[in-house]
Design a protein around this motif. Structure first.
Motif, mmCIF file in Angstrom:
data_model
loop_
_atom_site.group_PDB
_atom_site.id
_atom_site.type_symbol
_atom_site.label_atom_id
_atom_site.label_comp_id
_atom_site.label_asym_id
_atom_site.label_seq_id
_atom_site.Cartn_x
_atom_site.Cartn_y
_atom_site.Cartn_z
ATOM 1 N N VAL A 169 -27.950 -13.604 19.588
ATOM 2 C CA VAL A 169 -28.445 -14.667 20.469
ATOM 3 C C VAL A 169 -29.842 -15.023 19.974
ATOM 4 O O VAL A 169 -30.758 -14.201 20.009
ATOM 5 C CB VAL A 169 -28.473 -14.203 21.934
ATOM 6 C CG1 VAL A 169 -29.114 -15.271 22.818
ATOM 7 C CG2 VAL A 169 -27.059 -13.880 22.415
ATOM 8 N N GLN A 170 -30.007 -16.265 19.531
ATOM 9 C CA GLN A 170 -31.220 -16.618 18.808
ATOM 10 C C GLN A 170 -32.429 -16.888 19.705
ATOM 11 O O GLN A 170 -33.557 -16.559 19.332
ATOM 12 C CB GLN A 170 -30.951 -17.834 17.914
ATOM 13 C CG GLN A 170 -29.928 -17.568 16.808
ATOM 14 C CD GLN A 170 -30.311 -16.379 15.937
ATOM 15 O OE1 GLN A 170 -31.338 -16.393 15.258
ATOM 16 N NE2 GLN A 170 -29.488 -15.324 15.965
ATOM 17 N N LEU A 171 -32.214 -17.449 20.872
ATOM 18 C CA LEU A 171 -33.336 -17.772 21.747
ATOM 19 C C LEU A 171 -33.599 -16.640 22.727
ATOM 20 O O LEU A 171 -32.696 -16.191 23.437
ATOM 21 C CB LEU A 171 -33.062 -19.062 22.516
ATOM 22 C CG LEU A 171 -32.970 -20.347 21.686
ATOM 23 C CD1 LEU A 171 -32.728 -21.551 22.598
ATOM 24 C CD2 LEU A 171 -34.239 -20.566 20.862
ATOM 25 N N ALA A 172 -34.852 -16.201 22.767
ATOM 26 C CA ALA A 172 -35.218 -15.120 23.680
ATOM 27 C C ALA A 172 -34.931 -15.498 25.135
ATOM 28 O O ALA A 172 -34.485 -14.662 25.928
ATOM 29 C CB ALA A 172 -36.690 -14.766 23.504
ATOM 30 N N GLY A 173 -35.168 -16.756 25.475
ATOM 31 C CA GLY A 173 -34.928 -17.194 26.857
ATOM 32 C C GLY A 173 -33.462 -17.096 27.228
ATOM 33 O O GLY A 173 -33.111 -16.723 28.357
ATOM 34 N N THR A 174 -32.581 -17.431 26.281
ATOM 35 C CA THR A 174 -31.150 -17.318 26.536
ATOM 36 C C THR A 174 -30.755 -15.858 26.744
ATOM 37 O O THR A 174 -30.016 -15.524 27.679
ATOM 38 C CB THR A 174 -30.342 -17.911 25.368
ATOM 39 O OG1 THR A 174 -30.693 -19.288 25.203
ATOM 40 C CG2 THR A 174 -28.843 -17.796 25.628
ATOM 41 N N MET A 175 -31.239 -14.971 25.905
ATOM 42 C CA MET A 175 -30.905 -13.558 26.054
ATOM 43 C C MET A 175 -31.490 -12.989 27.346
ATOM 44 O O MET A 175 -30.843 -12.171 28.023
ATOM 45 C CB MET A 175 -31.397 -12.763 24.852
ATOM 46 C CG MET A 175 -31.028 -11.284 24.914
ATOM 47 S SD MET A 175 -29.246 -10.968 25.107
ATOM 48 C CE MET A 175 -28.816 -10.475 23.443
ATOM 49 N N TYR A 176 -32.664 -13.405 27.710
ATOM 50 C CA TYR A 176 -33.276 -12.921 28.951
ATOM 51 C C TYR A 176 -32.435 -13.314 30.156
ATOM 52 O O TYR A 176 -32.132 -12.491 31.035
ATOM 53 C CB TYR A 176 -34.692 -13.486 29.073
ATOM 54 C CG TYR A 176 -35.484 -12.961 30.251
ATOM 55 C CD1 TYR A 176 -35.776 -11.603 30.362
ATOM 56 C CD2 TYR A 176 -35.949 -13.818 31.243
ATOM 57 C CE1 TYR A 176 -36.513 -11.118 31.430
ATOM 58 C CE2 TYR A 176 -36.681 -13.348 32.310
ATOM 59 C CZ TYR A 176 -36.965 -11.990 32.404
ATOM 60 O OH TYR A 176 -37.701 -11.519 33.470
ATOM 61 N N LEU A 223 -21.648 -19.584 20.516
ATOM 62 C CA LEU A 223 -22.804 -19.978 19.730
ATOM 63 C C LEU A 223 -23.752 -20.908 20.476
ATOM 64 O O LEU A 223 -24.748 -21.368 19.911
ATOM 65 C CB LEU A 223 -22.349 -20.670 18.427
ATOM 66 C CG LEU A 223 -21.488 -19.822 17.490
ATOM 67 C CD1 LEU A 223 -21.063 -20.628 16.272
ATOM 68 C CD2 LEU A 223 -22.213 -18.556 17.064
ATOM 69 N N SER A 224 -23.462 -21.169 21.742
ATOM 70 C CA SER A 224 -24.311 -22.074 22.516
ATOM 71 C C SER A 224 -25.380 -21.273 23.262
ATOM 72 O O SER A 224 -25.501 -20.057 23.109
ATOM 73 C CB SER A 224 -23.456 -22.856 23.517
ATOM 74 O OG SER A 224 -23.100 -22.041 24.624
ATOM 75 N N ASP A 225 -26.147 -21.981 24.079
ATOM 76 C CA ASP A 225 -27.122 -21.324 24.957
ATOM 77 C C ASP A 225 -26.734 -21.449 26.422
ATOM 78 O O ASP A 225 -27.543 -21.156 27.307
ATOM 79 C CB ASP A 225 -28.518 -21.926 24.726
ATOM 80 C CG ASP A 225 -29.061 -21.583 23.350
ATOM 81 O OD1 ASP A 225 -29.160 -20.382 23.039
ATOM 82 O OD2 ASP A 225 -29.366 -22.512 22.571
ATOM 83 N N ASP A 226 -25.502 -21.852 26.684
ATOM 84 C CA ASP A 226 -24.992 -21.973 28.051
ATOM 85 C C ASP A 226 -24.281 -20.685 28.439
ATOM 86 O O ASP A 226 -23.365 -20.225 27.750
ATOM 87 C CB ASP A 226 -24.023 -23.145 28.166
ATOM 88 C CG ASP A 226 -24.677 -24.469 27.812
ATOM 89 O OD1 ASP A 226 -25.846 -24.676 28.211
ATOM 90 O OD2 ASP A 226 -24.024 -25.288 27.124
ATOM 91 N N LEU A 227 -24.692 -20.084 29.545
ATOM 92 C CA LEU A 227 -24.177 -18.786 29.935
ATOM 93 C C LEU A 227 -22.774 -18.870 30.517
ATOM 94 O O LEU A 227 -22.396 -19.841 31.164
ATOM 95 C CB LEU A 227 -25.107 -18.132 30.962
ATOM 96 C CG LEU A 227 -26.565 -17.919 30.544
ATOM 97 C CD1 LEU A 227 -27.288 -17.103 31.617
ATOM 98 C CD2 LEU A 227 -26.673 -17.241 29.191
ATOM 99 N N VAL A 228 -22.016 -17.818 30.288
ATOM 100 C CA VAL A 228 -20.672 -17.671 30.842
ATOM 101 C C VAL A 228 -20.774 -17.248 32.306
ATOM 102 O O VAL A 228 -21.792 -16.712 32.754
ATOM 103 C CB VAL A 228 -19.905 -16.614 30.008
ATOM 104 C CG1 VAL A 228 -18.637 -16.145 30.683
ATOM 105 C CG2 VAL A 228 -19.603 -17.176 28.619
ATOM 106 N N ASP A 229 -19.711 -17.478 33.074
ATOM 107 C CA ASP A 229 -19.604 -17.007 34.459
ATOM 108 C C ASP A 229 -19.308 -15.507 34.418
ATOM 109 O O ASP A 229 -18.157 -15.092 34.346
ATOM 110 C CB ASP A 229 -18.480 -17.775 35.168
ATOM 111 C CG ASP A 229 -18.180 -17.245 36.565
ATOM 112 O OD1 ASP A 229 -18.898 -16.343 37.062
ATOM 113 O OD2 ASP A 229 -17.182 -17.718 37.162
ATOM 114 N N TYR A 230 -20.355 -14.702 34.482
ATOM 115 C CA TYR A 230 -20.177 -13.266 34.273
ATOM 116 C C TYR A 230 -19.366 -12.608 35.379
ATOM 117 O O TYR A 230 -18.494 -11.766 35.105
ATOM 118 C CB TYR A 230 -21.535 -12.584 34.130
ATOM 119 C CG TYR A 230 -22.322 -13.051 32.931
ATOM 120 C CD1 TYR A 230 -21.688 -13.436 31.747
ATOM 121 C CD2 TYR A 230 -23.706 -13.121 32.959
ATOM 122 C CE1 TYR A 230 -22.403 -13.860 30.643
ATOM 123 C CE2 TYR A 230 -24.442 -13.538 31.868
ATOM 124 C CZ TYR A 230 -23.787 -13.916 30.709
ATOM 125 O OH TYR A 230 -24.504 -14.344 29.621
ATOM 126 N N ALA A 231 -19.637 -12.953 36.603
ATOM 127 C CA ALA A 231 -18.857 -12.369 37.695
ATOM 128 C C ALA A 231 -17.391 -12.770 37.584
ATOM 129 O O ALA A 231 -16.485 -11.956 37.818
ATOM 130 C CB ALA A 231 -19.430 -12.813 39.047
#
Length: 428
Positions: free
Chosen positions: A156-163, A131-139
Motif C-alpha cells: 500500500v503506497q500511501l501512508a494515509g491509505t494504510m492508516y 491497487l486503489s486507495d478505496d477501502l473494502v467493506d471490512y465488516a
C-alpha cells in the motif's frame, strides 16, 4: 469411520512422543497405546519410523483462480499443498476478479470448500481492486468468510491509505498481511542491488524499498492497534525493526519463506529465472539474519509464497520473467534438510513455525495441533530416507522452482484432512 495410526513419532503438546492415534468421524478420538483392536477399524496406517505432525499451515499461497487458471487452479493448488503435508492454506486475493466485496468473498469461500482438497482460507483485498486507495467493506467481507486482508504483490503506497485501512481492520477484527514495498525506491530493479547484480549486469533495487515501508507500517500499527503481519520478510534491517517493535509491544508478526531462508542472490544466474521472485533473493548476511530470527522468535512462521507460473511466464531472460516460485511441495523437505538436519533448528521448532504458530496467530480453530477432540488434520513424513525432488512428481501446474533436483529428507507419505487421506505417496 475409524482410522488407527500406529507406532508413529507424534508431535503433540510441544513434544515428540511414540504413540498411536485413533480417529473417528474425522476427529482425533484418542492418543495412546492399545487403543483398539486394529481389525475392528476401517483403516490402519503403519507409521513406524515416521513423523506424525499436525497438518502444516501455509498462510501465503496463490491459486490464480479465477482469471489465470493456466497457471494454477483451486484444485491443483490444493493438491500440491496436500503433497507437501499442508492441510490449511491462506489464498491470496491477486486473482481476477479481485475478492473485494462480500459477494465475491462468499463466492470464493464456497468454491474453496467445494474444489479444494485441503482447508482453504480466503484473503480479501485491503483496497478495492487491490491497487486503489478505496477501502473494502471490512465488516462485510469478514461476515462473508474472509479470514484476513492483504493487497498481496503490492505494498500500500500511501501512508494515509494504510492508516485508514489499519483503523478499519482493527475495528472489524481482521489481521492485515502486508506485502511491504515502497515502489518509489525500486528504480527499475529486477533483483537486489549489490555486487551480484553488478556482476550480472541486471538492474538492482535497494533493499531499503522493503525496510522503509516496514518502518512506516510499524509506527501505524502501534498507533492503531491492528493485528499486523509482514509477508515474506527478507532483510536484516526489517528484522531488526520487527524485533525492536515486538519488545515495545507493537502487535506485529512476520513470516519468512523457504527460498529467502535457504538461498541468496549469489545463486542467481542470468539465464535461470526460477531464482526471480519478489521480494528478490537478498545477500548472504540477510539470509543468516533470517535463520537466526527463526530461533530467537523474531520470525513467527514459515510461509511458502507458492506462486505458480507457466513456462512462457518464466523465459530464460531473467529481467523479463515473472516474479515468483512454487513452494507447497518442497517447503517442509527443504527446511527439514537444510535447517534441522544441519543442526541450526530443532524439529519441534520447525513444526511450531509451520503448524502451531500460524494457527495461533491467525486464529485458525481446530488447526495446528494433535489433541483429542481436534479435527484429524495430519501429515506423516519419512525423515530417514533421502529422495530427489523431481518435476514429474509435482501436482501443481507450476514447475517453476530452483529446488528441482535437490536431494532432501522429509518426504510426505500421507496427508489427512478431517480424517480422510487426501494424499498418499506412491510406492517405490
Amino acid at each position: 469411520m475409524q482410522t488407527l495410526i500406529q507406532h508413529g513419532q507424534v508431535y503433540t503438546g510441544g513434544h515428540l512422543v511414540n504413540t498411536d492415534i485413533l480417529i473417528k468421524d474425522g476427529r482425533i478420538q484418542a492418543l495412546g497405546h492399545d487403543l483398539i483392536d486394529p481389525q475392528s477399524v476401517d483403516t490402519v496406517i503403519d507409521a513406524e519410523n515416521l513423523l506424525v505432525s499436525p497438518g502444516l499451515i501455509d498462510v501465503h499461497v496463490h491459486y490464480r483462480d479465477p482469471g489465470l487458471t493456466q497457471k494454477e487452479t483451486i484444485r491443483t493448488g490444493s493438491m500440491a499443498a496436500a503433497h507437501g503435508g499442508f492441510t490449511t492454506v491462506g489464498a491470496m486475493p491477486n486473482v481476477d476478479p479481485v475478492p473485494d466485496t462480500p459477494a465475491k468473498i462468499a463466492h470464493m469461500v464456497e468454491r474453496n470448500q467445494t474444489e479444494g482438497v485441503v482447508h482453504i482460507k480466503q484473503y480479501a483485498s485491503i483496497t478495492m481492486g487491490r491497487l486503489s486507495d478505496d477501502l473494502v467493506d471490512y465488516a462485510g467481507v469478514k461476515d462473508a468468510g474472509a479470514f484476513a486482508l492483504s493487497n498481496d504483490g503490492n505494498g500500500v503506497q500511501l501512508a494515509g491509505t494504510m492508516y485508514r485501512a489499519m483503523q478499519g481492520a482493527a475495528k472489524a477484527g481482521l489481521p492485515i498481511a502486508a506485502h511491504v514495498e515502497d515502489e518509489s525506491l525500486l528504480f527499475g530493479g529486477k533483483m537486489t542491488l549489490g555486487k551480484r547484480s553488478q556482476e550480472l549486469g541486471i538492474p538492482g533495487a535497494p533493499s531499503v524499498s522493503e525496510s522503509a515501508q516496514v518502518a512506516r507500517d510499524l509506527v501505524l500499527a502501534n498507533d492503531t492497534g491492528v493485528q499486523y503481519h509482514i509477508c515474506h520478510i527478507s532483510t536484516k534491517e526489517s528484522l531488526a525493526m520487527v524485533k525492536f517493535a515486538k519488545e515495545k509491544g507493537v502487535p506485529v508478526t512476520c513470516e519468512a519463506s523457504p527460498h529467502h531462508l535457504l538461498l541468496s542472490d549469489e545463486e542467481i544466474h542470468g539465464e535461470n529465472s526460477n531464482y526471480k521472485m519478489n521480494p528478490p533473493l537478498r545477500h548472504t548476511d540477510d539470509r543468516a539474519a533470517l535463520q537466526a530470527a527463526l530461533k530467537d522468535g523474531t520470525v513467527d512462521m514459515i510461509a511458502t509464497d507458492h506462486a505458480p507460473h507457466t513456462v512462457d511466464d518464466k523465459p530464460n531472460d531473467f529481467s523479463c520473467a515473472a516474479n515468483g516460485i512454487t513452494g507447497s511441495e518442497t517447503a517442509f523437505a527443504e527446511c527439514y534438510t537444510h535447517l534441522v538436519k544441519q543442526g541450526s533448528l530443532s524439529l519441534e521448532r520447525l513444526l511450531d513455525l509451520m503448524a502451531t504458530n500460524p494457527a495461533d496467530i491467525f486464529h485458525l480453530d481446530g488447526a495446528g495441533r494433535i489433541e483429542v477432540g481436534q479435527p484429524a488434520d495430519l501429515a506423516i513424513f519419512d525423515l530417514n530416507h533421502e529422495y530427489e525432488i523431481k518435476e514429474s512428481d509435482y501436482l501443481s501446474k507450476g514447475k517453476n522452482t530452483p529446488f528441482t533436483g535437490d536431494h532432501v529428507y522429509g518426504r510426505t507419505i500421507y496427508t489427512l484432512v478431517d480424517g480422510q487421506i487426501v494424499y498418499q505417496a506412491k510406492e517405490d
